[in-house]
Design a protein around this motif. Sequence first.
Motif, PDB file in Angstrom:
ATOM      1  N   UNK A   1      -3.131  39.790 -47.584  1.00  0.00           N
ATOM      2  CA  UNK A   1      -3.756  41.053 -48.001  1.00  0.00           C
ATOM      3  C   UNK A   1      -4.284  41.848 -46.808  1.00  0.00           C
ATOM      4  N   UNK A   2      -4.159  41.290 -45.604  1.00  0.00           N
ATOM      5  CA  UNK A   2      -4.548  42.028 -44.401  1.00  0.00           C
ATOM      6  C   UNK A   2      -3.454  43.034 -44.033  1.00  0.00           C
ATOM      7  N   UNK A   3      -3.839  44.244 -43.628  1.00  0.00           N
ATOM      8  CA  UNK A   3      -2.829  45.264 -43.278  1.00  0.00           C
ATOM      9  C   UNK A   3      -1.982  44.908 -42.059  1.00  0.00           C
ATOM     10  N   UNK A   4      -2.405  43.924 -41.257  1.00  0.00           N
ATOM     11  CA  UNK A   4      -1.641  43.589 -40.042  1.00  0.00           C
ATOM     12  C   UNK A   4      -0.565  42.538 -40.306  1.00  0.00           C
ATOM     13  N   UNK A   5      -0.523  41.990 -41.520  1.00  0.00           N
ATOM     14  CA  UNK A   5       0.453  40.936 -41.823  1.00  0.00           C
ATOM     15  C   UNK A   5       1.735  41.533 -42.399  1.00  0.00           C
ATOM     16  N   UNK A   6       2.894  41.293 -41.784  1.00  0.00           N
ATOM     17  CA  UNK A   6       4.164  41.788 -42.333  1.00  0.00           C
ATOM     18  C   UNK A   6       4.492  41.082 -43.656  1.00  0.00           C
ATOM     19  N   UNK A   7       4.797  41.861 -44.685  1.00  0.00           N
ATOM     20  CA  UNK A   7       5.105  41.288 -46.004  1.00  0.00           C
ATOM     21  C   UNK A   7       6.337  40.387 -45.949  1.00  0.00           C
ATOM     22  N   UNK A   8       7.252  40.723 -45.029  1.00  0.00           N
ATOM     23  CA  UNK A   8       8.517  39.993 -44.965  1.00  0.00           C
ATOM     24  C   UNK A   8       8.322  38.496 -44.705  1.00  0.00           C
ATOM     25  N   UNK A   9       7.172  38.134 -44.128  1.00  0.00           N
ATOM     26  CA  UNK A   9       6.922  36.720 -43.838  1.00  0.00           C
ATOM     27  C   UNK A   9       6.909  35.864 -45.103  1.00  0.00           C
ATOM     28  N   UNK A  10       6.662  36.501 -46.257  1.00  0.00           N
ATOM     29  CA  UNK A  10       6.665  35.759 -47.520  1.00  0.00           C
ATOM     30  C   UNK A  10       8.090  35.430 -47.965  1.00  0.00           C
ATOM     31  N   UNK A  11       9.048  36.255 -47.505  1.00  0.00           N
ATOM     32  CA  UNK A  11      10.422  36.145 -48.014  1.00  0.00           C
ATOM     33  C   UNK A  11      11.384  35.499 -47.013  1.00  0.00           C
ATOM     34  N   UNK A  12      10.882  35.089 -45.851  1.00  0.00           N
ATOM     35  CA  UNK A  12      11.745  34.524 -44.809  1.00  0.00           C
ATOM     36  C   UNK A  12      12.455  33.258 -45.282  1.00  0.00           C
ATOM     37  N   UNK A  13      11.717  32.376 -45.924  1.00  0.00           N
ATOM     38  CA  UNK A  13      12.270  31.122 -46.456  1.00  0.00           C
ATOM     39  C   UNK A  13      12.543  31.304 -47.942  1.00  0.00           C
ATOM     40  N   UNK A  14      13.804  31.180 -48.338  1.00  0.00           N
ATOM     41  CA  UNK A  14      14.203  31.438 -49.730  1.00  0.00           C
ATOM     42  C   UNK A  14      13.597  30.462 -50.737  1.00  0.00           C
ATOM     43  N   UNK A  15      13.060  29.333 -50.251  1.00  0.00           N
ATOM     44  CA  UNK A  15      12.495  28.345 -51.192  1.00  0.00           C
ATOM     45  C   UNK A  15      11.041  28.650 -51.559  1.00  0.00           C
ATOM     46  N   UNK A  16      10.421  29.582 -50.838  1.00  0.00           N
ATOM     47  CA  UNK A  16       8.988  29.831 -51.035  1.00  0.00           C
ATOM     48  C   UNK A  16       8.682  30.461 -52.399  1.00  0.00           C
ATOM     49  N   UNK A  17       9.396  31.533 -52.755  1.00  0.00           N
ATOM     50  CA  UNK A  17       9.096  32.248 -54.013  1.00  0.00           C
ATOM     51  C   UNK A  17       9.243  31.329 -55.229  1.00  0.00           C
ATOM     52  N   UNK A  18      10.379  30.608 -55.368  1.00  0.00           N
ATOM     53  CA  UNK A  18      10.477  29.714 -56.538  1.00  0.00           C
ATOM     54  C   UNK A  18       9.381  28.653 -56.564  1.00  0.00           C
ATOM     55  N   UNK A  19       8.962  28.166 -55.395  1.00  0.00           N
ATOM     56  CA  UNK A  19       7.890  27.160 -55.366  1.00  0.00           C
ATOM     57  C   UNK A  19       6.557  27.777 -55.821  1.00  0.00           C
ATOM     58  N   UNK A  20       6.308  29.013 -55.387  1.00  0.00           N
ATOM     59  CA  UNK A  20       5.086  29.691 -55.826  1.00  0.00           C
ATOM     60  C   UNK A  20       5.098  29.919 -57.340  1.00  0.00           C
ATOM     61  N   UNK A  21       6.262  30.266 -57.876  1.00  0.00           N
ATOM     62  CA  UNK A  21       6.392  30.439 -59.340  1.00  0.00           C
ATOM     63  C   UNK A  21       6.042  29.131 -60.058  1.00  0.00           C
ATOM     64  N   UNK A  22       6.496  28.014 -59.481  1.00  0.00           N
ATOM     65  CA  UNK A  22       6.231  26.702 -60.099  1.00  0.00           C
ATOM     66  C   UNK A  22       4.743  26.353 -60.042  1.00  0.00           C
ATOM     67  N   UNK A  23       4.058  26.823 -58.982  1.00  0.00           N
ATOM     68  CA  UNK A  23       2.634  26.510 -58.816  1.00  0.00           C
ATOM     69  C   UNK A  23       1.731  27.346 -59.731  1.00  0.00           C
ATOM     70  N   UNK A  24       2.299  28.384 -60.345  1.00  0.00           N
ATOM     71  CA  UNK A  24       1.493  29.260 -61.202  1.00  0.00           C
ATOM     72  C   UNK A  24       0.808  28.501 -62.345  1.00  0.00           C
ATOM     73  N   UNK A  25       1.422  27.433 -62.791  1.00  0.00           N
ATOM     74  CA  UNK A  25       0.887  26.712 -63.953  1.00  0.00           C
ATOM     75  C   UNK A  25      -0.189  25.682 -63.580  1.00  0.00           C
ATOM     76  N   UNK A  26      -0.460  25.499 -62.284  1.00  0.00           N
ATOM     77  CA  UNK A  26      -1.346  24.412 -61.865  1.00  0.00           C
ATOM     78  C   UNK A  26      -2.821  24.652 -62.205  1.00  0.00           C
TER      79      UNK A  26
END
Length: 620
Positions: free
Chosen positions: A134-159
């Motif tokens: 949420x800091x303005x200095x962090x590039x958003x693309x860093x979240x999407x660099x590794x293709x396994x990150x988004x599906x793992x975050x989706x799985x963690x939503x239920x925790x």
Amino acid sequence: MACLLETPIRMSVLSEVTASSRHYVDRLFDPDPQKVLQGVIDMKNAVIGNNKQKANLIVLGAVPRLLYLLQQETSSTELKTECAVVLGSLAMGTENNVKSLLDCHIIPALLQGLLSPDLKFIEACLRCLRTIFTSPVTPEELLYTDATVIPHLMALLSRSRYTQEYICQIFSHCCKGPDHQTILFNHGAVQNIAHLLTSLSYKVRMQALKCFSVLAFENPQVSMTLVNVLVDGELLPQIFVKMLQRDKPIEMQLTSAKCLTYMCRAGAIRTDDNCIVLKTLPCLVRMCSKERLLEERVEGAETLAYLIEPDVELQRIASITDHLIAMLADYFKYPSSVSAITDIKRLDHDLKHAHELRQAAFKLYASLGANDEDIRKKIIETENMMDRIVTGLSESSVKVRLAAVRCLHSLSRSVQQLRTSFQDHAVWKPLMKVLQNAPDEILVVASSMLCNLLLEFSPSKEPILESGAVELLCGLTQSENPALRVNGIWALMNMAFQAEQKIKADILRSLSTEQLFRLLSDSDLNVLMKTLGLLRNLLSTRPHIDKIMSTHGKQIMQAVTLILEGEHNIEVKEQTLCILANIADGTTAKDLIMTNDDILQKIKYYMGAQTGHLLKSVGS
């Protein structure tokens, strides 16, 4: 690793480094794991709310050691969790702190931590990731660099409710544009987040709502999907409408209104649907009132401007809801006079939001006046409105200037206002200044407005011509931006309509035949059509036709041949034949057609063509 602050900052901080700060870092290297853990806990307590201490510890190299401990398999889960908490606290300091953390590759380390089976550690990693993303200095693309990150975050939503809150917040901050929307959508964001709207936690509901607002923005695919999603037997739009109710927190009302607005603009909800006309629009008008915080008034006005922008009926409804047009005039009264403010913090707050308020008001006025003549009249009759717009054209803020130009452009669609208010306030003068030196986004709107001021019935046309507009507009036709080329040639076309011979000669001289050929070969159809329109207007009235063709006849006939031989649509060919019809009206100019067998053959061909439009053009 490069984890230190910029040199000037490092020097000033180093001078204040205390023995206790060194002591905290030294304890991280103790061979006793329990002492290391206690050292991290003490560090956590020391940095809470203390930016100076945070900077000291970063300079002394605490971050690489904390990351090392966080990633070590031999570290206890409790130690890893405390390390993540301290890193999160360091990230909540200054932007320089976040840059230092990013330089130490904190994001991959924290993402790796999400693979742990321990929920408390996962939550601590997510909390830290949330702060960093949420800091303005962090590039958003860093979240999407590794293709396994988004599906793992989706799985963690239920925790847990914390994983839900933090992950939704990360998604809403890192979803910037259609590519990100597509990634999240394809990984089931809609299905995974929808049920969170009924969570018992207000924070979870709000973050889920913010997620849907960024997912739906200018995205028909997501919006069409959202319309049909059921949550506990209720359609999503119905849930959004419930969240609009007056008894809900303002933040929730505003974000729900955004969701419905974006779905409407994306074509998923009709503009005459009750949820828009009776719920969303009135809610957004409410947000513009004096009772709301300045930030809420800005957001409300900008969202309402976006909602009603393309729809005449919504513009009319909004204009008569809660005296909106008069209400917006108050947006220009900030900051309040210094003498009336005893609270310095309030003055600072007012100053901070004054530009945003003016920008929002101009945007909403532009949308309100886009189509209806009566609404435009009401806007212009609002106290000091024209003076405020003229002042807005020279503001230091680019965003305010752009919004002011858009507002003026919207009002310039009125024939009556062009003849009265625009002339009374000599609007063309500040506009010409704007056109001399401005970013492309402002130039596009300003030049489009200039097209209106150059219409034949506009009193501003003559003084604009005298101020050197011909050269300025010819310069725009050479821009790499297609919109600027269109506006430049369009304004010249309006300028040439029923103009004197001298003006037409000036246009041809400044434009040059070489540039004319380039424009006739332009890949943008709008540029080509407006260039043909310019030629038609130049070649009108018999003496002008003969004069122009005597000096430029050869080049113009070449241009006509070029178009007629090219692979162009019917409208282009029709305009070209209209130019020939005008040339044929000349006394001597017609000889250039009668002595040109190639052109005569083409006219004969088109007269036999199975196209009524072309036949009519030749006949004219």
